[in-house]
Every structure is written in structure tokens, then in C-alpha cells.
Design an enzyme around this catalytic site. Sequence first.
Site, PDB file in Angstrom:
ATOM      1  N   GLY A   1     -13.981 -30.134   2.562  1.00 19.78           N
ATOM      2  CA  GLY A   1     -14.601 -29.645   1.318  1.00 19.78           C
ATOM      3  C   GLY A   1     -13.629 -28.994   0.379  1.00 19.78           C
ATOM      4  O   GLY A   1     -12.372 -29.042   0.707  1.00 19.78           O
ATOM      5  N   ASN A   2     -14.108 -28.241  -0.588  1.00 20.83           N
ATOM      6  CA  ASN A   2     -13.298 -27.320  -1.319  1.00 20.83           C
ATOM      7  C   ASN A   2     -13.978 -25.928  -1.603  1.00 20.83           C
ATOM      8  O   ASN A   2     -15.121 -26.023  -1.275  1.00 20.83           O
ATOM      9  CB  ASN A   2     -12.726 -28.258  -2.439  1.00 20.83           C
ATOM     10  CG  ASN A   2     -13.802 -28.627  -3.508  1.00 20.83           C
ATOM     11  OD1 ASN A   2     -14.669 -27.731  -3.981  1.00 20.83           O
ATOM     12  ND2 ASN A   2     -13.943 -29.842  -3.631  1.00 20.83           N
ATOM     13  N   ARG A   3     -13.453 -25.330  -2.428  1.00 27.34           N
ATOM     14  CA  ARG A   3     -13.909 -23.682  -2.784  1.00 27.34           C
ATOM     15  C   ARG A   3     -14.763 -23.688  -3.916  1.00 27.34           C
ATOM     16  O   ARG A   3     -15.023 -22.765  -4.349  1.00 27.34           O
ATOM     17  CB  ARG A   3     -12.688 -22.818  -2.916  1.00 27.34           C
ATOM     18  CG  ARG A   3     -12.199 -22.407  -1.255  1.00 27.34           C
ATOM     19  CD  ARG A   3     -10.842 -21.897  -1.270  1.00 27.34           C
ATOM     20  NE  ARG A   3     -11.023 -20.701  -2.505  1.00 27.34           N
ATOM     21  CZ  ARG A   3     -10.039 -20.260  -3.222  1.00 27.34           C
ATOM     22  NH1 ARG A   3      -8.758 -20.946  -3.292  1.00 27.34           N
ATOM     23  NH2 ARG A   3     -10.109 -19.179  -3.931  1.00 27.34           N
TER      24      ARG A   3
END
Length: 415
Positions: free
Chosen positions: A218-220
Amino acid sequence: MTARPLAPRPPWAGRRVVLGVTAGIAAYKAVQLARDLARLGARVDTVLSSSARRFVGPLSFAGVTGGSVHTRILATEGAALHIRLGTEADLIIVAPATADFIAKAAQGRADGLLTAILLSTRAPVILAPAMNDRMYSHPQTQRNLEHCRDVLGYRLAGPGSGALAVGEGEGPGRMLEPADLADHAGRALGEAEPFLGRTVLVTAGPTREPMDPVRYLGNRSSGRMGFAIAREAWLRGADVTLVTGPSSLPDPVGVRTVRVETASDMLSEVKKSITKADIVVYAAAVADFRPAERRDRKIKKSSGDGRTIELTENPDIALESWAGRRNGVVRVGFALETEELLEGARKKLEEKGFDLVLANDPGEPGAGFDVPTNRVTLLDREGRVEELPLLAKEELAVVVMDRVADRLRSVARGA
Ligand code: CTP
């Protein structure tokens, strides 16, 4: 309810709002609503029904609004109070609106200051029902509400579901939260061309690409930018769908919010809605890759299997939803670049068929992921480049929607 800065701004700033408060336990929340409206710049006059005073006092409202507070229909000087308040108002919002008050409003009674104001005004009226769920679902209450909405043209804000006062049920009946009611007021005050009746589709948040039942790539991204854009479009009168990856933000009021996990799920939801959209904003930070294989069982450390993850490319949602678009749609995208910002953004504008691109470098202080602000450069199809200062994401959403409005107007003029 969305986190948002409370400072005077259109459409609230300088507008006259009559806040009606009737006798429900939710009256205590009306003080917060009064305060929010005042901080957004509205001039708030409060009208308390005489029984509402048993729940909350006039001084609280006077203190947070600096405006007048009334309870009685008879005034000793000047034009009749109910006529003055009703004709000068830009908006009347009754929160909480009890079952008894809604019944009186439906009948057109004028037995108190607030009911008399409803007859004298031609401004939009919002009712925020708040009552026990059994009283709310009673056919008579439902008929009264339908009459208020369909015959009198009043807007109904809520009720929501959730815990009611002590000992009561959990069905619909709970007054909406003050921040959401302030947004309802904003929409009633601000909806206008060119957004009125338009359909807006926004993607937001990260995507999560599972490896096994417990792990994902995923990412932030927090979703905050896309949520702010969706809210801004709704405030201006649009019909808004937000397709978001996992985000801890609550659904923006009034916005149809569809929550998904993966890029593939996001694409299929976007395809469902894009055929109706007049404006599409691609604000999601879509994972470009996903694990080639999704295991049914947790990958065990001892298996030595989890050290190398083979990846496969995800669909590009902006590109793959291109075919389903309507004629004249306005498409807005983002370009996240850590080097050669403008060149990269221009390339994405061309390749993905965007009309407007917000280019940003997440490495800059205050910009990018998981922060409440962003610094972007706007590029448009005509080659214009506009460098914006560091702005709260909510403020940036206002600028983006202003630019979208300019484009919609020029499309309408055939420019
Ligand atoms: N986008 C998308 N689907 C993807 C990837 C990106 O819809 N699979 C959209 C984003 O929402 C954004 C724009 O395309 O509006 C550009 O995203 P960005 O992450 O900057 O670029 P990528 O296209 O992923 O290209 P690269 O990673 O090579 O910079």
C-alpha cells in the site's frame, strides 16, 4: 463529517442565518452548530422555542454567535420580529426539529416565533429532525416530513442512525452532527451554476494490494485531498460519488461514498459511475503494482517463501476509464513527481487526457501524503502554469473547483 478549517469563507461569510432550536435533547449540539456557522462567517440570529429554553439557554447562543437570540413573537419596537427575521434571512435552519415542530411546520401554523418566520420567509429552509426512532418512523411523522419536503420545498438534513438518548433505540432519529449540518447550510447557501445538477466522480485514498490474508502492499495516502474535493463539489450543488481506498476519514456528508480495497475494485466502481459524470477527479494514489499471486494462507517465515514478491502491473484507472467518459467531461488528475515536476506532469496531462493536472513533489515540506497541506502547480490543457502557495487541502479543493468551474463555463460558451 470531514475535518475542515473553520474560518470565514464563501458561501457562509456575511450571510444571514436564522438558527431555530426546538425542544429536543439534541439542543445542546445546536450551540456547537451556532459556533461553527459563526466561525465560518455567517451572521447568526437564534430563535429558541420556549420549551427549548429548558434544555439550553439564550446566553450560550449569544456568546458563541454575537448575534441576537429571541424566543417570543412579540417585539416592542420596529417591524414585527417574525417578518424582519424571515425576510432578512438567507437561510433558516431548524436544529433540532422535533416531531411536534415538524407537524406544526407541515400545517403552516403561526403560533410561535419560529413557525411564523417559516411563513414569512422565502429563503431556503433546512429541518434537522431529532427524535426517538419510534416517533420518527410513525406514519404521521413521515407524512409531515414528506409534506415539508415535497410540497413546501424544505430540505431535510438527516436524521442519522446511532445511539439516541438514554434508554431509546438505535434506529434513525439522531440529529446529524453540527459539522455536517453546517455543511448542509453551506450547500443551501452556495449551490449555484455551473455545479448545480452536475455529476462529479472522485477517486481518493491509497489502494491495498493483498499478498496473503494479513499482509498487503500500500502507500501512505490518507485520502484527505480527494475527500476535500468531493466535499467542495457537494457544497457547490453537485451530485457526488467518491470511490475511495482504505481511509480513516468519515464519509463526507451528502456524498455517495464507495469504499474499496484494490486498484481492480476501484476501476470497476469507477467504470460504473463514469458514464454519468460531468467532472472526474482522479485523486487516488493507486498502487502501480500488486503481488502477482494472492495466497489463501499466511506466508510462514519458516517456509522461506516470502522473501521475494513477484509483482504484476495494476490497471491505470485514469486510462482505462477513458472509454466510458461523456462528451465534454472535465478530467482532473494529479502528478506525483520527485524529479522534473513540470515535464512529468505535462506528460501525464497528455497521455491520460486530463484537462487540469495538479503537480506536486511529496519531498517538499508540507506537500504530499499524510499531511494536512499541499503545495501544487496547476497545469492546464491550454499550456497555462499556475504555482500555488502552501495551502490546506480544503483550501486547495476550493481553488481546484474554481478552475473546474471556469472550464465548465467556457465549455458552455463553446470556447
Ligand atoms: N492513476 C490512476 N491509476 C493508476 C495510477 C495512477 O488512475 N494505476 C492516476 C492518479 O490518480 C493520478 C494520475 O493517474 O491522477 C497520476 O498518478 P501518478 O501516481 O503521479 O503517476 P503514475 O501514472 O502512477 O506514473 P509514475 O508512477 O510513473 O509516475
